[in-house]
Scaffold this motif. Structure first.
Motif, PDB file in Angstrom:
ATOM      1  N   THR A   1      11.772   2.319  -5.698  1.00  0.00           N
ATOM      2  CA  THR A   1      11.700   2.058  -4.263  1.00  0.00           C
ATOM      3  C   THR A   1      13.100   2.163  -3.671  1.00  0.00           C
ATOM      4  OG1 THR A   1      12.077  -0.319  -4.480  1.00  0.00           O
ATOM      5  CG2 THR A   1       9.796   0.458  -4.663  1.00  0.00           C
TER       6      THR A   1
ATOM      7  N   LEU B   1      -4.123   3.750  -5.262  1.00  0.00           N
ATOM      8  CA  LEU B   1      -3.242   3.995  -4.132  1.00  0.00           C
ATOM      9  C   LEU B   1      -4.018   3.986  -2.816  1.00  0.00           C
ATOM     10  CD1 LEU B   1      -0.348   4.732  -3.229  1.00  0.00           C
ATOM     11  CD2 LEU B   1      -0.969   7.137  -3.516  1.00  0.00           C
ATOM     12  N   ASP B   2      -5.227   4.538  -2.846  1.00  0.00           N
ATOM     13  CA  ASP B   2      -6.066   4.531  -1.652  1.00  0.00           C
ATOM     14  C   ASP B   2      -6.377   3.094  -1.233  1.00  0.00           C
ATOM     15  OD1 ASP B   2      -7.775   5.723   0.377  1.00  0.00           O
ATOM     16  OD2 ASP B   2      -9.468   5.069  -0.854  1.00  0.00           O
TER      17      ASP B   2
ATOM     18  N   ASP C   1       2.210  -6.481  -2.540  1.00  0.00           N
ATOM     19  CA  ASP C   1       1.652  -5.558  -3.526  1.00  0.00           C
ATOM     20  C   ASP C   1       0.861  -6.316  -4.586  1.00  0.00           C
ATOM     21  OD1 ASP C   1       3.077  -3.741  -2.087  1.00  0.00           O
ATOM     22  OD2 ASP C   1       4.499  -3.232  -3.678  1.00  0.00           O
TER      23      ASP C   1
ATOM     24  N   PRO D   1       4.642   8.369  -3.583  1.00  0.00           N
ATOM     25  CA  PRO D   1       3.856   7.185  -3.945  1.00  0.00           C
ATOM     26  C   PRO D   1       3.751   6.919  -5.436  1.00  0.00           C
ATOM     27  CG  PRO D   1       2.427   8.962  -3.167  1.00  0.00           C
ATOM     28  CD  PRO D   1       3.826   9.384  -2.885  1.00  0.00           C
TER      29      PRO D   1
ATOM     30  N   PHE E   1      -4.586   0.452  -2.027  1.00  0.00           N
ATOM     31  CA  PHE E   1      -3.312  -0.143  -1.646  1.00  0.00           C
ATOM     32  C   PHE E   1      -2.942   0.224  -0.200  1.00  0.00           C
ATOM     33  CE2 PHE E   1       1.297   0.242  -1.246  1.00  0.00           C
ATOM     34  CZ  PHE E   1       1.727  -0.996  -1.663  1.00  0.00           C
ATOM     35  N   GLN E   2      -3.066   1.512   0.139  1.00  0.00           N
ATOM     36  CA  GLN E   2      -2.695   1.953   1.480  1.00  0.00           C
ATOM     37  C   GLN E   2      -3.651   1.403   2.534  1.00  0.00           C
ATOM     38  OE1 GLN E   2      -2.539   6.214   0.818  1.00  0.00           O
ATOM     39  NE2 GLN E   2      -0.333   6.164   0.411  1.00  0.00           N
ATOM     40  N   ALA E   3      -4.946   1.349   2.198  1.00  0.00           N
ATOM     41  CA  ALA E   3      -5.913   0.791   3.144  1.00  0.00           C
ATOM     42  C   ALA E   3      -5.620  -0.686   3.414  1.00  0.00           C
ATOM     43  CB  ALA E   3      -7.330   0.975   2.612  1.00  0.00           C
ATOM     44  N   CYS E   4      -5.314  -1.421   2.356  1.00  0.00           N
ATOM     45  CA  CYS E   4      -4.986  -2.845   2.527  1.00  0.00           C
ATOM     46  C   CYS E   4      -3.724  -3.014   3.368  1.00  0.00           C
ATOM     47  CB  CYS E   4      -4.820  -3.520   1.166  1.00  0.00           C
ATOM     48  SG  CYS E   4      -6.371  -3.778   0.273  1.00  0.00           S
ATOM     49  N   GLY E   5      -2.758  -2.096   3.188  1.00  0.00           N
ATOM     50  CA  GLY E   5      -1.552  -2.163   3.991  1.00  0.00           C
ATOM     51  C   GLY E   5      -1.823  -1.972   5.469  1.00  0.00           C
ATOM     52  N   GLN E   6      -2.836  -1.155   5.789  1.00  0.00           N
ATOM     53  CA  GLN E   6      -3.207  -0.949   7.191  1.00  0.00           C
ATOM     54  C   GLN E   6      -4.013  -2.122   7.736  1.00  0.00           C
ATOM     55  OE1 GLN E   6      -5.275   2.786   7.159  1.00  0.00           O
ATOM     56  NE2 GLN E   6      -3.411   3.998   6.881  1.00  0.00           N
TER      57      GLN E   6
ATOM     58  N   THR F   1       9.796   7.783  -0.783  1.00  0.00           N
ATOM     59  CA  THR F   1       8.442   7.742  -0.225  1.00  0.00           C
ATOM     60  C   THR F   1       7.378   8.270  -1.170  1.00  0.00           C
ATOM     61  OG1 THR F   1       8.775   9.913   0.798  1.00  0.00           O
ATOM     62  CG2 THR F   1       9.330   7.981   2.133  1.00  0.00           C
TER      63      THR F   1
END
Length: 611
Positions: A491, A211-212, A226, A482, A214-219, A480
């Motif tokens: 989702t 998840l870390d 995904d 995760p 995933f979220q970093a890549c999203g930023q 929301t």
């Protein structure tokens, strides 16, 4: 009150309330089968109707018998303890669990923003220690799990003697055989609880690392699919694939030894093994079979949550059937191995392209997050073999042995009918049996339980005639949490899809779980017993798949499931086997019919009905 409503467009805005949904005909009084704490209780109506509950058909796709509630009870308890009490996972506590009309429903417990922020330093300290010492702690984990399995295997449930041995009188033991019997049952439950604690010791840390990333890549990469992030961790070695790899190795050995004609007969079973034993060099193949059987055939055709799952080690027809398929494919010149080299090449290509978009500091951060995700990622699947398959396989085997003991004493009509009791009721029946033996009089159970078991059997059958609602009550404006998104595929978009009127929806949309496109006739599979019906070139459509279905993936062109996120078993296994997959459709297994031609786009997350 959360009631179902429908605007004029036919679109629902809420799922049914569990308090307003009538039971299927013949299932009246079904609540009496399950523990009180697992039910929607009338006095809690306002509280429970204010929450959104989704059906966990990913783990429990069929109706539970009363004893089988040990699965959702222990798994949700142990999941909660590691999120809430061990590691203090910032965004999530545990998961509330209820059984409604035989199916399992969850409500994730999120953490308020201020509390989540306050948890971060302690989570980093605790989780950071595990991440920094991952390999050593995981080695210790495996030793703990194998010790638990050995203790489970050592349990014995045998007939009580007519009298205690005289030698015990001489030694002044002062205990009788029921001490072992009753203590054995208590130990059986305690070891099962221990195994489930080990199950979650590392699991959510594995998800957290992913998840870390995933979220970093999203930023860093707004709009990144995904699937692209999932691709960055694919192609790693996993023990969960070892049973399937062993089948392939045995198929290749059969061809090498000239035994393939014995292993391609229709309906292979024990007779097949007997025939191989008589063949030249057959002993060589059987030695390899025995080496693979322990431990890799401690694998169920299901998912380990049901007592009647069939295990490869107990039913040789299961692995032999898969070996037969592999031998036939080898004869046709097909490659039966996973394309690991290709997976790694694609992983490195995707990773390199995205990394090139970052500045040096960000690229260093990405590399660190990738190293951690790839290190912990295998556990997300490997634990299934050791807990759901191996540990639970032994647990269910011992449960059936105890049930058979009380069946012989007249407590219920079938050998496995203890499954229609809760585990607390089973403890009471066992004490009734032990007490009657100790007194020298008949226990009460043989008069009480047979008609009650038959009543419960009828109710379970009636419950199974109706598929569960995908969710209950009014959904939140936005999903929301995760872990619900990542594991179950819950989702906001999927919830809206579930609410859509089936008569007007047409094609299906789910999560883009594994890339690629494939079309072909659908094969609906509701249980492992139907896997033998799958034919070459079909598209597997199921409420959910299990990791042990991997040998079937050589026959199919794509997979579609009702539930599951990008880190669900179906998604992970399909990516590793290079099969297009769409998960989390909500209703594919009921809306699509066997033989219907469909187009699966695992890159876009769509399923098109071609006829």
């Amino acid at each position: 009150m959360a009631t179902q409503s429908r605007p004029s467009s036919g679109q629902r805005t809420s799922f049914p309330s569990p308090y307003e949904q009538p039971a299927p005909e013949g299932a009246e009084g079904w609540q009496s089968l399950y523990p009180y704490n697992m039910l929607f209780q009338p006095e809690r109506r306002a509280v429970d109707e204010a929450k959104f509950w989704f059906c966990d058909s990913q783990h429990w796709p069929t109706v539970l018998k009363p004893f089988e509630t040990i699965g959702p009870e222990l798994s949700t308890k142990c999941l909660g303890q590691f999120n809430t009490r061990h590691f203090l996972v910032p965004p999530a506590n545990g998961v509330e669990c209820r059984i409604h009309q035989g199916y399992v429903y969850h409500h994730p417990l999120t953490v308020e923003r201020d509390e989540a922020a306050a948890r971060v330093p302690e989570f980093r300290r605790r989780a950071g220690y595990y991440f920094a010492h991952w390999d050593a702690l995981l080695d210790n984990w495996k030793r703990k799990v194998l010790t638990t399995i050995r203790e489970l295997e050592a349990l014995r449930f045998t007939e009580l003697p007519d009298v205690q041995p005289y030698e015990e009188i001489e030694r002044g033991v002062g205990l009788d055989a029921t001490e072992t019997l009753l203590g054995g049952y208590d130990q059986l439950l305690a070891l099962c609880h221990r195994a489930w604690q080990y199950h979650f010791e590392f699991l959510n840390l594995g998800y957290a690392a992913y998840l870390d990333l995933f979220q970093a890549c999203g930023q860093w990469f707004p709009g990144i699919p995904d699937q692209a992030v999932a691709t960055m961790v694919q192609g790693v070695d996993m023990e969960l694939f070892r049973p399937d790899d062993e089948l392939k190795r045995l198929a290749k050995l059969a061809v090498e030894l000239g035994l393939e004609h014995l292993l391609t007969v229709p309906g292979p079973g024990q007779d097949t093994l007997d025939a191989v034993a008589l063949a030249p060099r057959g002993r060589d193949w059987l030695d390899a079979w025995e080496a693979a059987r322990d431990p890799w055939f401690n694998f169920t055709s299901g998912n380990g949550f049901y007592a009647d799952d069939r295990y490869w080690r107990d039913d040789p027809a299961l692995p032999l059937g898969y070996i037969r398929d592999y031998v036939l494919r080898l004869r046709r010149g097909e490659n039966v191995d996973r394309r690991v080299t290709e997976l790694v090449a694609e992983r490195d290509r995707i990773t390199g392209e995205y990394a090139a978009l970052l500045d040096p500091a960000q690229r260093t951060d990405l590399e660190a997050k990738l190293r951690l995700a790839r290190k912990v990622y295998p556990y997300v699947e490997n634990h299934n073999f050791y807990i759901e398959h191996w540990s639970m396989g032994v647990f269910w085997r011992k449960t059936r042995q105890l049930s058979a003991l009380l069946h012989r004493a007249g407590f219920w009509p079938g050998e496995s009918d203890m499954l229609y009791l809760t585990r607390d009721e089973a403890r009471g029946a066992l004490f009734d049996f032990a007490s009657g033996w100790a007194r020298g009089s008949a226990p009460v159970g043989p008069d009480h339980w047979p008609p009650e078991v038959e009543r419960r059997r009828r109710i379970v059958r009636a419950l199974a005639t109706r598929r569960p609602e995908p969710a209950l009550n009014r959904p939140p404006a936005a999903v929301t949490e995760p872990f619900s998104i990542m594991l179950w595929g819950i989702t906001s978009e999927q919830v809206r899809s579930w609410l859509a009127d089936c008569a007007t929806t047409g094609d299906l949309r789910g999560l883009a779980a594994s890339p690629g496109r494939a079309d072909g006739p659908a094969r609906i599979v509701h249980s492992p017993a139907e896997l033998d019906l799958v034919r070459d070139g079909e598209i597997l459509v199921a409420p959910v798949t299990a990791p042990s279905w991997a040998p079937v993936f050589g026959r199919i062109r794509a997979t579609v499931t009702d539930i599951g996120g990008v880190m669900s078993h179906a998604a992970i296994v399909c990516r590793e086997y290079s099969l297009p997959a769409v998960t989390g459709t909500g209703s594919a297994s009921t809306r699509i019919r066997t033989g219907q031609r469909i187009l699966v786009d695992g890159t876009a997350g769509t399923v098109t009905l071609l006829d």
